[in-house]
Enzyme design. Structure first.
Site, PDB file in Angstrom:
ATOM      1  N   HIS A   1       0.903  -1.149   0.000  1.00 41.98           N
ATOM      2  CA  HIS A   1       0.000   0.000   0.000  1.00 41.98           C
ATOM      3  C   HIS A   1       0.945   1.203   0.000  1.00 41.98           C
ATOM      4  O   HIS A   1       1.710   1.387   0.954  1.00 41.98           O
ATOM      5  CB  HIS A   1      -0.858  -0.070   1.274  1.00 41.98           C
ATOM      6  CG  HIS A   1      -1.612   1.164   1.622  1.00 41.98           C
ATOM      7  ND1 HIS A   1      -2.961   1.130   1.932  1.00 41.98           N
ATOM      8  CD2 HIS A   1      -1.236   2.448   1.778  1.00 41.98           C
ATOM      9  CE1 HIS A   1      -3.380   2.358   2.235  1.00 41.98           C
ATOM     10  NE2 HIS A   1      -2.352   3.173   2.163  1.00 41.98           N
TER      11      HIS A   1
ATOM     12  N   ASP B   1      -9.753  -5.220  -2.065  1.00 45.82           N
ATOM     13  CA  ASP B   1      -9.490  -4.531  -0.791  1.00 45.82           C
ATOM     14  C   ASP B   1     -10.754  -4.538   0.080  1.00 45.82           C
ATOM     15  O   ASP B   1     -11.118  -3.525   0.677  1.00 45.82           O
ATOM     16  CB  ASP B   1      -8.981  -3.095  -1.008  1.00 45.82           C
ATOM     17  CG  ASP B   1      -8.414  -2.484   0.275  1.00 45.82           C
ATOM     18  OD1 ASP B   1      -8.225  -3.214   1.268  1.00 45.82           O
ATOM     19  OD2 ASP B   1      -8.138  -1.262   0.272  1.00 45.82           O
TER      20      ASP B   1
ATOM     21  N   HIS C   1     -16.364  -2.788   7.899  1.00 48.30           N
ATOM     22  CA  HIS C   1     -16.459  -2.059   9.167  1.00 48.30           C
ATOM     23  C   HIS C   1     -17.905  -2.103   9.626  1.00 48.30           C
ATOM     24  O   HIS C   1     -18.824  -2.050   8.800  1.00 48.30           O
ATOM     25  CB  HIS C   1     -16.025  -0.603   8.993  1.00 48.30           C
ATOM     26  CG  HIS C   1     -14.566  -0.429   8.700  1.00 48.30           C
ATOM     27  ND1 HIS C   1     -13.580  -0.678   9.638  1.00 48.30           N
ATOM     28  CD2 HIS C   1     -13.924  -0.056   7.574  1.00 48.30           C
ATOM     29  CE1 HIS C   1     -12.387  -0.446   9.090  1.00 48.30           C
ATOM     30  NE2 HIS C   1     -12.568  -0.077   7.833  1.00 48.30           N
TER      31      HIS C   1
HETATM   32 ZN   LIG Z   1      -6.197  -3.346   2.287  1.00 42.12          ZN
HETATM   33 ZN   LIG Z   2      -4.391  -0.500   1.706  1.00 38.49          ZN
END
Ligand SMILES: [Zn+2]
Ligand SMILES: [Zn+2]
Length: 428
Positions: free
Chosen positions: A181, A307, A311
């Site tokens: 990332h 990704d 949440h």
């Molecule tokens: Zn991620």
């Molecule tokens: Zn990430």
């Protein structure tokens, strides 16, 4: 063991360049036969796959399953259920859990538990540095022996170039890909969306494109120096695409993924202050979105990865600036990608789409997946590519609901998903 005969499908296997009408037999957990026409033998379940694709199970190399430590967001079981409902048969889970997956014991524990609890195959991307603190490399040989397929600090990218150099040299010694990332935290500086005209209009603190591009360049240069296999996660910027193109042309061992949300959305999606449009890297401009599309078409971007970052509703209900980054993606990825493809002047072929979502990501991570080989474990997804359906967050199998595609009409959906010859998902 159940036996199945998938009839009258369009069989797509990018691994062998196969695109044909026909039947697939699944027996003893394996792909037993592929032919233009197979006769049912009486003891098997016949499934009509007319107008559907029969593809190798989809592979998502960027998923957050949240265990251990954050099972209120997702579990190995619910994340696995979401995966197979989305047509995925193999996923790679990220190590930013509590505690982080930085030891062989933790890696083994997740692999052992997932084998029992998840309907989808789970591979582990272990931490790149101890505690994901960006200070000291892990014991890569031990992590690899425990089963880790790559190393990453994902959301906590290593800020020190020297630590990164040592980590990449360490992984290179064992042939472990480093998955990054790319974010210079001094540049993103707590911004909650892309820094640009929209963030200025909304009065929200932004993170500039340079926060990503500076680290892509740094990591690519270090990959060149250490000869480490580098994979760039969730590419989000036009300059980032240009950098990956440049370094590939130099022969640097670099690959990249893009998420469905970065292919379909821009920072305008943040205009209603809806935290379900908040992710890291952030949604960027139309110029960036168009460049990412071009990157996929050119092959500069190697694969799609979601990704998937669940949440809980109470966490995403906070004001935009305070809510956590991330969106769920496993159950909408296929529908998003086929919808995105349908908007292109020259759409990709079905074989190319399956390559992007199965064969290519499996190869990147060295996973035994992404192909329809006779005798191989039957990880197979039957896809209805014509089905238009509306995204209802309440109908998701994930434990979380944070999708930016609420009420969107998407194109294409998994109808049946098989893992090791077991039918683990049937569309309702
Ligand atoms: Zn991620
Ligand atoms: Zn990430």
């Amino acid at each position: 063991m159940n036996r199945y005969l998938l009839k009258h499908g369009r069989i797509l296997d990018p691994a062998q360049g196969l695109d044909m009408q026909g039947d697939v037999r699944i027996s003893d957990g394996r792909i037993a036969a592929i032919a233009p026409s197979l006769t049912p033998d009486g003891g098997e379940t016949v499934l009509d796959c007319a107008d559907c694709w029969i593809a190798p199970g989809l592979v998502d190399i960027h998923v957050h399953l949240r265990e251990p430590g954050q099972s209120h967001k997702e579990t190995l079981q619910t994340g696995g259920a979401a995966a197979v409902a989305g047509g995925f048969t193999s996923v790679c889970c990220m190590p930013n859990t509590q505690p982080p997956l930085d030891s062989p014991t933790l890696v083994r524990e997740i692999l052992t538990r997932a084998a029992h609890e998840s309907p989808c195959r789970v591979y582990v991307v272990a931490a790149l540095t101890q505690g994901m603190r960006g200070e000291a490399p892990c014991d890569y040989h031990a992590l690899q022996r425990a089963g880790a397929v790559a190393c990453s600090d994902d959301a906590f990218p290593v800020q020190s170039a020297e630590v990164m150099r040592r980590a990449m040299a360490g992984c290179a010694a064992y042939g472990l890909p480093v998955v990054t990332h790319c974010e210079d935290k001094t540049l993103s500086d707590g911004g909650s969306m892309h820094a640009g005209a929209v963030s200025a209009r909304l009065g929200l603190k932004g993170a500039p494109a340079s926060a990503e591009t500076v680290q892509i360049a740094r990591n690519a240069l270090l990959a060149q120096q250490t000869n480490c296999r580098l994979h760039i996660q969730h590419l989000s910027t036009a300059i980032g695409v240009a950098l990956v193109r440049f370094f590939k042309a130099q022969g640097v061992p670099i690959t990249a993924e893009v998420s469905p949300h970065h292919l379909l959305l821009t920072d305008e999606a943040c205009a209603a202050f809806d935290a379900d449009a908040k992710m890291n890297p952030p949604l960027r401009t139309e110029t960036d979105r168009a460049a990412l599309t071009q990157g996929v078409l050119e092959g500069v971007i190697d694969c799609i990865a979601t990704d998937h970052a669940p949440h809980a509703p109470f966490e995403k209900a906070q004001p935009f600036g305070a809510a956590p980054f991330g969106v769920v993606g496993l159950e909408t990825a296929l529908g998003c990608v086929l919808h995105w493809n349908s908007t292109l002047p020259q759409p990709l072929t079905p074989l190319q789409l399956v390559h992007l979502m199965s064969t290519a990501p499996a190869r990147l991570m060295g996973l035994p997946a992404g192909a329809l080989a006779i005798g191989a474990p039957a990880d197979v997804t039957v896809i209805d590519p014509h089905l238009r359906w509306r995204v209802n967050p309440d109908a998701l199998h994930s434990k979380s609901r944070n999708t930016p595609f609420k009420d969107w009409e998407l194109l294409g959906k998994a109808r049946y998903t098989f893992v090791g010859g077991v039918r683990v998902y049937t569309a309702s």
